[in-house]
Write an enzyme that holds these catalytic residues in place. Sequence first.
Site, PDB file in Angstrom:
ATOM      1  N   HIS A   9      -4.892  -7.471   3.872  1.00 20.13           N
ATOM      2  CA  HIS A   9      -4.346  -6.656   4.613  1.00 20.13           C
ATOM      3  C   HIS A   9      -3.677  -5.550   3.927  1.00 20.13           C
ATOM      4  O   HIS A   9      -2.969  -4.566   5.217  1.00 20.13           O
ATOM      5  CB  HIS A   9      -2.831  -7.698   4.551  1.00 20.13           C
ATOM      6  CG  HIS A   9      -2.174  -7.115   6.296  1.00 20.13           C
ATOM      7  ND1 HIS A   9      -0.480  -6.863   5.403  1.00 20.13           N
ATOM      8  CD2 HIS A   9      -1.636  -6.825   7.526  1.00 20.13           C
ATOM      9  CE1 HIS A   9       0.367  -6.212   7.314  1.00 20.13           C
ATOM     10  NE2 HIS A   9      -0.426  -6.644   7.960  1.00 20.13           N
TER      11      HIS A   9
ATOM     12  N   LYS B  57      -3.903  -1.429   3.116  1.00 22.17           N
ATOM     13  CA  LYS B  57      -4.416  -0.003   4.190  1.00 22.17           C
ATOM     14  C   LYS B  57      -4.088   0.688   2.444  1.00 22.17           C
ATOM     15  O   LYS B  57      -2.894   1.256   2.135  1.00 22.17           O
ATOM     16  CB  LYS B  57      -3.582   0.562   4.435  1.00 22.17           C
ATOM     17  CG  LYS B  57      -3.295  -0.667   5.812  1.00 22.17           C
ATOM     18  CD  LYS B  57      -2.148  -1.938   6.218  1.00 22.17           C
ATOM     19  CE  LYS B  57      -2.098  -2.746   7.266  1.00 22.17           C
ATOM     20  NZ  LYS B  57      -1.606  -2.985   6.550  1.00 22.17           N
TER      21      LYS B  57
ATOM     22  N   ASP C 127      21.045   0.959  -3.130  1.00 19.94           N
ATOM     23  CA  ASP C 127      21.415   1.697  -3.800  1.00 19.94           C
ATOM     24  C   ASP C 127      21.058   3.034  -4.294  1.00 19.94           C
ATOM     25  O   ASP C 127      21.750   3.122  -5.358  1.00 19.94           O
ATOM     26  CB  ASP C 127      22.014   0.377  -5.704  1.00 19.94           C
ATOM     27  CG  ASP C 127      22.376  -0.597  -4.846  1.00 19.94           C
ATOM     28  OD1 ASP C 127      22.536  -0.952  -3.907  1.00 19.94           O
ATOM     29  OD2 ASP C 127      22.243  -1.550  -5.744  1.00 19.94           O
TER      30      ASP C 127
ATOM     31  N   HIS D 210       6.894  -1.308  12.872  1.00 17.19           N
ATOM     32  CA  HIS D 210       6.186  -1.511  12.341  1.00 17.19           C
ATOM     33  C   HIS D 210       6.080  -1.129  10.778  1.00 17.19           C
ATOM     34  O   HIS D 210       5.090  -1.718  10.352  1.00 17.19           O
ATOM     35  CB  HIS D 210       4.796  -1.710  12.137  1.00 17.19           C
ATOM     36  CG  HIS D 210       3.478  -2.560  12.128  1.00 17.19           C
ATOM     37  ND1 HIS D 210       2.719  -1.903  11.282  1.00 17.19           N
ATOM     38  CD2 HIS D 210       2.798  -4.012  12.635  1.00 17.19           C
ATOM     39  CE1 HIS D 210       1.381  -2.990  10.911  1.00 17.19           C
ATOM     40  NE2 HIS D 210       1.795  -3.727  11.319  1.00 17.19           N
TER      41      HIS D 210
ATOM     42  N   ASP E 213     -11.237  11.553  -4.389  1.00 19.22           N
ATOM     43  CA  ASP E 213     -11.385  12.058  -5.907  1.00 19.22           C
ATOM     44  C   ASP E 213     -10.501  11.398  -6.729  1.00 19.22           C
ATOM     45  O   ASP E 213     -10.362  12.182  -8.287  1.00 19.22           O
ATOM     46  CB  ASP E 213     -10.958  13.488  -5.082  1.00 19.22           C
ATOM     47  CG  ASP E 213     -11.772  14.585  -4.943  1.00 19.22           C
ATOM     48  OD1 ASP E 213     -12.625  13.685  -4.568  1.00 19.22           O
ATOM     49  OD2 ASP E 213     -11.581  15.470  -4.606  1.00 19.22           O
TER      50      ASP E 213
ATOM     51  N   LYS F 253       7.530  -1.410   7.040  1.00 20.34           N
ATOM     52  CA  LYS F 253       7.548  -2.448   5.842  1.00 20.34           C
ATOM     53  C   LYS F 253       8.019  -1.800   4.954  1.00 20.34           C
ATOM     54  O   LYS F 253       7.545  -0.977   4.090  1.00 20.34           O
ATOM     55  CB  LYS F 253       5.966  -3.237   5.176  1.00 20.34           C
ATOM     56  CG  LYS F 253       5.608  -3.936   6.681  1.00 20.34           C
ATOM     57  CD  LYS F 253       4.402  -3.519   7.303  1.00 20.34           C
ATOM     58  CE  LYS F 253       3.848  -4.174   7.933  1.00 20.34           C
ATOM     59  NZ  LYS F 253       3.965  -4.485   8.841  1.00 20.34           N
TER      60      LYS F 253
END
Length: 469
Positions: free
Chosen positions: A209, A211, A394, A387, A216, A389
Site C-alpha cells: 500500500h 506510495k 500537542d 483520503h 536521485d 492519513k
Amino acid sequence: MWTSIFIGIYVVVAFSIVLSILLYGAKPTKSLAWLLAIFALPIGGIFLYLLLGRNRRRYKLIELEKDLFNKQPKPSHQHVNEFNGRYKKLMALNYRNSHFPPTTGNDLTILKDGKTTFETIFYALECATIRIHIQYYIFEEGDLASRLLELFEKKIAEGVVIRLIYDGIGSFSLSKKYLKELIKIGVEVYSFLPFKFGRYFYSLNFRNHRKIIVIDGEIAFTGGINISDKYLKGQVGLGKWHDMHLKLIGAAATQLDQVFMTDWYLVSTKLLQPIQIPEKTEELVVQNEMVQIVAGGPDDDFPALEQTYFTIINMAKEYVYITNPYIIPGQALIRALQTVALSGVDVRLLVSENADNKVVSWSVHSYFELFLKAGIKIYLFPDGFLHSKIMVSDDAVSSIGTANLDDRSFEQNYEVNAIMYHKHMAKLLKEDFLQDCSISNELIYEEYIKRKWTKKLQEGIGRVLSPLF
C-alpha cells in the site's frame, strides 16, 4: 476408494491448519472465528483460511539478509540511549521496529490535494539526473499516466535509470499495452504479488500500500495520493478526492529510498545500492526538521504502524487530531482513544462523509457511538472523498503516510509513514485540520444515538465483516 482418499487428505489438511491456528494464532477472536469457519464450511473454510487467514508474521513472505544493503545500523541500546526529548521512547520504538533513526537536516513541504502534489512531483522528476524510483498501490491509466510515460522516455534518453513497482491488485486495471510501452522505452517494471495461481496465490490478501517516489536518492515523496486522475478530475458519484502528501529532501528521503530498495529486492531479487549523497553545508539546509521513517508490513515481528499510532495517542497531553478515511481500530486503539479523551485530552476525528465503499463505511460508523460517548469529537467532511492519513498531537509530533487506522494496514499491508518531531510542521497540520473541521458536519452524541435502527443494522453488518477489509 477415491472418496476415502479425499476424506483422508481433507482430515490431514484440516488437522494441520487447526494445529497451526492453535500454535500460532495471533489473536484469540480471529483464531476462534477461523476454527468455526473450518468446521462449519468444510472445504470453503480451509480455502478462505489459506487465502486470508495465515499469520504472515509467522510465515514470512521473504527472508531478507541482515543489513541487506549495509545501509542502517543494527538497533542497539547504546544508539537508543542517544535519543532525547519528550518523544525519545517513540523514537526508540520506531527505531527498533524499522531500524531507521530520526534524522535532522531535512527540508519538508506539505502538499495538499492532487494539483499541488503532481505539479511539485513532475517538476522534481524533470530535474532527475541519476535515477528515479517509483512505487504505488494504485497506478491508473489516464492523463497522469500518459504524462509520466512521456517524461520517462525523455529522462531515459538523458541517461536516467527508472524503476517502477506497482501493486498487483491495487493496479489490476493497468493494461498490458501500457506496461509494454513502459518496458519498450526502458523502464524497469515489476508487479508486487500479481494475482495468479501458484507461488503467490496464498499471499493475495497481503498488498503493498506504499506510495513512494525517490529522485536521485535525496528528494522523496510519500503520503496518501496515488497515480490516478480522480485526484484532479474527481470520480463519478463521489466527487474530487482530497489527500495529503509530503515532499522530503535530505536523510529522510534516503531512508525512503532504502524502503523502496528492499521492496525492489522482494519483487526482482536484484540488490540495489544507495546513492552516496554528499553532505550539505549549513547554508543549504533550509529547515532543521527531525523526521523518522517507519515502514511496516506483515513480515515484521510487530505491527510497527499500529504501535506508532498507539504511542502518539497515549503520549498526548493536550490534543490528538486524526484525519483518516478508514478508522476501524482494534481494541487497543479503541481503549487508547477513549482513555485519553476521558482524561481530558482533546481528541478529534475527521472522516469523509462520502465513501468509496458502502460496507467499509458502515464499519467505520459502527465505532462512532463508542467514541462520542467518551467525549471524542467526530467531524464528517462533506466535499468529495477525504483520503488523507494524518495524525498530529500537542503542536509537537505529527505523521503523514499511507497507513489507515485499520487491521489491514497494521497486519496485512506494507505501509510507510513519516513521523515528524517538529513544532512548525505540527502547527501547519493542526491549522489545516481545524480549517477542514470548520466546513465539516460535527456529530452530536445525543443526536447520533437516535439514528434509525436500519442504520444501526448496517453498522452491525459492517463491524462483523470488518476483519475481511
